[in-house]
Design an enzyme around this catalytic site. Structure first.
Site, PDB file in Angstrom:
ATOM      1  CG  HIS A 466      -0.305   0.146   2.521  1.00  0.00           C
ATOM      2  ND1 HIS A 466       0.015  -0.932   3.320  1.00  0.00           N
ATOM      3  CD2 HIS A 466       0.105   1.234   3.218  1.00  0.00           C
ATOM      4  CE1 HIS A 466       0.569  -0.516   4.438  1.00  0.00           C
ATOM      5  NE2 HIS A 466       0.641   0.799   4.398  1.00  0.00           N
ATOM      6  CG  ASP A 546      -0.041  -4.326   2.659  1.00  0.00           C
ATOM      7  OD1 ASP A 546       0.492  -4.060   1.570  1.00  0.00           O
ATOM      8  OD2 ASP A 546      -0.497  -3.461   3.423  1.00  0.00           O
ATOM      9  CB  SER A 641       3.668   1.192   6.064  1.00  0.00           C
ATOM     10  OG  SER A 641       2.406   1.160   6.644  1.00  0.00           O
TER      11      SER A 641
END
Length: 699
Positions: A466, A546, A641
């Site tokens: 993402h 992810d 992230s």
């Protein structure tokens, strides 16, 4: 979701209650098979306690159709609390059992009622808690005569009770059971609106005061939560008061007074709150979250884990909740050693129905705490706004002296641009606002003659999908440090330069710094770091997958090392060999101490939780391993992230990689969700057909 929890609890709550009690009471000195009598009649309460716990934990299942709590209650006209005469206690046992435990005699029915009348007198003339008295020795207000007999909720014990020392586990367990019964009955009254919250807090404080009011002897044994079920139940009630009933700011004073009295209760048991909770500084410690580790031997942990697992396997079509809502099994208390098993419901926008769920779940387990808080799970990539904080010069000398300026960019710079270490900021070149962290480097182990032989010897960087694919899916190029951060920083410098007079030294300093950044961005465009070749964000086997891999330009030298130039790292051992990642931690150990170095929050640490967390995101139910940050409520934030979860190796110098961070709870910022490194490598093997490792392939 609630129906599944209740349905599953029917199978779990009853079968293990009796073995739990037997295990908890193994520490008692002697267990006689003969019928107890006299002062030894207290043991009859221990024998029946498992049944009482079983009944209380099953109330919620049997009363879903009408009321959560039993209607068979009797409120005496004494100003005291009501007494339960059905359900787990019949009328005969309830009217006589407590007094038998205190003095060993078979008291008449009227005696407890007269003592309850005395409680009414105390309520009409309450002794309020002195906030400044941390030792809590305000019991002198209750008994003017120091030789007075020891008074409990059930009645007056014999005169030798006050003077005798608490020399056995059975005696201590008896006193704890009396306090537990008082608080349980009081909590039943609250839930049935028999008494209000303010009055209940005063009554609860009085019960704590009457627990061993004259005992000054040091206990000859160690008191732990795993050995005394009553201690866990008492703590659960205190937490229920604080987290649910007194959570409003209106009750802040009542909440602090109750916690102070609870602290004094723990001191009587020689349980001292550690300094990490704030007790050493004289500040009242607050309730904190801690991980469930492998050393804790509390009942119902396996039951909670099974419930969470069942929820994660549920049909998404039959479940819907607010995006980001989660259920997290943790430990909660004033410190780790006085914490109890807790299930936290995080809701972005809590409604009354969510608090009703907590109320219904209260009696599901006698020693498991449930509470609801405003919180939510979100990806921890940073979406920049129009500007970032303005950089300030580190020193301004007197006007008549030469000015010197030092700028600290809001991102990490590599000592050698062609040897970028891990944990640096990262963004795709065509991104306008999304930025994250470079996790580390992976290397395919490709055999000769393979269809992927052109990738042999290549290096691949890894981060969250993402971060680099949320704005574009056209295999974008990636920059390190983040071009998004650099551009925003440069624009801020130029805006600040306009505030100073033309050709001033201050204006020149800001313009020179912005020019340096512009030159660095041009160099990055001419020397591309790498390009995204594959990525996904999907649910694989009830887990979120992810991540994206980036083929790195061959001119860059890649090594899984934290590198030089780390700042604000409180661990002085992260030097030399402890900067290198040498192992993959494929088997997670609950309670494992871990840390991460993210592009946003830099170094933070926490511990791996034993049970997984389930959350609702992207229209699906997802489960994930997670880290609990304690005692400080921060492990990750936006911009982290992709950072690797690391731990220091025990058998050698160096670090081990546990997983990769992908989400966090955006409100309280105490949980960091991650994908285990084993799951990532397994998924890459399934997709590419080759093995991957954190070390380059040996030729």
């Amino acid at each position: 979701m609630v129906r599944q929890i209740f349905g599953f609890s029917k199978k779990l709550s009853k079968s293990k209650r009796e073995p739990e009690r037997q295990r908890d009471n193994k520490g008692s000195e002697d267990n006689n098979d003969s019928e107890p009598s006299g002062n030894d009649s207290v043991r009859s309460h221990d024998v029946n306690e498992a049944t009482a716990y079983d009944d209380r934990s099953s109330k919620v299942v049997s009363s879903l159709g009408s009321s959560v709590f039993s209607k068979s209650k009797l409120t005496y006209s004494t100003g005291g609390t009501s007494s339960n005469i059905s359900g787990s206690r019949n009328s005969k046992r309830h009217m006589t059992d407590i007094s038998e435990r205190c003095d060993g005699s078979s008291a008449d029915v009227g005696k407890p009622l007269r003592v309850v009348n005395l409680e009414k007198f105390n309520l009409l003339n309450p002794v309020f808690e002195d906030e400044g008295n941390t030792e809590g020795d305000s019991t002198v207000d209750d008994t003017s005569n120091t030789n007075a007999s020891f008074t409990t909720y059930a009645g007056n014990a014999s005169s030798d009770t006050a003077s005798r020392s608490l020399g056995s586990l059975e005696q201590l367990n008896s006193e704890l059971c009396i306090l537990e019964d008082n608080l349980v009955t009081l909590m039943d009254d609250i839930h049935q609106n028999v008494t209000n919250i303010s009055k209940a807090v005063i009554q609860a404080i009085e019960y704590f005061k009457k627990f061993l009011p004259h005992s000054t002897d040091r206990l000859p044994f160690k008191v732990t939560f795993d050995r005394f079920p009553s201690l866990r139940c008492i703590t659960k009630i205190v937490l229920h008061f604080s987290d649910n009933l007194l959570s409003s700011e209106v009750f802040s004073n009542s909440r602090s007074i109750l916690l102070r009295r609870y602290l004094h209760f723990l001191k009587k048991l020689n349980i001292v709150i550690s300094d990490e909770a704030g007790s050493g500084s004289g500040i009242l410690p607050c309730l904190s979250n801690f991980c469930i580790d492998s050393e804790q031997n509390l009942p119902n942990i396996e039951n909670i884990e099974k419930i969470i697992e069942e929820i994660s396997k549920s049909d998404p079509g039959s479940i819907s909740d607010q995006d980001g809502a989660f259920v997290a099994p943790i430990m909660r208390g004033l410190s780790r050693k006085v914490g109890i098993l807790t299930v936290m419901f995080g809701i972005p926008n809590p409604q009354q129905e969510h608090f009703d769920i907590v109320k219904a779940l209260y009696t599901l387990f006698p020693d498991v705490h449930f509470f609801c808080a405003k919180d939510y799970i979100k990806p921890c990539a940073d979406i920049l706004q129009s500007h970032i904080p303005t950089p300030m010069e580190s020193h301004l000398s007197a006007p008549e002296k030469t000015m010197s300026f030092h700028f600290e960019p809001p991102y990490r710079l590599a000592v050698d641009a062609e040897r970028p270490p891990i944990s640096m900021s990262l963004s795709s070149d065509n991104s306008s606002k999304m930025t994250g962290t470079l996790g580390g480097y992976l290397f395919p182990q490709i055999e000769k003659g393979s269809k992927l032989s052109q990738f042999a010897g290549a290096s691949f960087a890894i981060t969250c999908s993402h971060v680099v694919l949320s704005e574009s899916h056209d295999y974008p190029y990636v920059s390190i440090p983040s071009k998004v951060l650099q551009t925003a920083y440069k624009n801020t410098l130029l805006e600040e330069a306009r505030r100073y007079p033309k050709h001033s030294k201050e204006e020149s300093a800001f313009i020179d710094e912005s020019s340096r950044i512009e030159n660095n961005i041009k160099w990055q465009e001419e020397n591309k770091f790498g390009q995204v070749v594959w990525g996904e964000r999907s649910i694989i086997n009830q887990k979120l997958s992810d991540f994206a891999i980036i083929k790195v330009n061959s001119k860059y030298k890649c090594e899984n090392c934290l590198g030089l130039g780390l700042s604000s790292v409180p661990d002085p051992t992260l030097k030399f060999q402890n900067l290198f990642i040498k192992e993959k931690i494929l088997k997670l150990k609950s309670g494992m101490r871990v840390f991460k170095i993210g592009a946003s929050t830099n170094y933070t640490s926490g511990e791996v939780n034993a049970a997984k967390l389930v959350h609702w995101a992207d229209g699906k139910l997802q489960s994930s391993e997670f880290v609990v940050s304690s005692p400080l409520p921060l492990f990750a934030s936006a911009g982290d992230s992709g950072s690797w979860i690391l731990t220091k190796l025990e058998n050698q110098l160096g670090l081990g990689v546990v997983g990769m961070l992908h989400s966090y709870d955006g409100e309280q910022r105490q949980f960091g969700l991650f994908s285990p490194i084993g799951d990532i490598l397994e998924r890459l093997h399934d997709v590419t057909g080759v093995l991957w490792d954190i070390d380059p392939q040996i030729e």
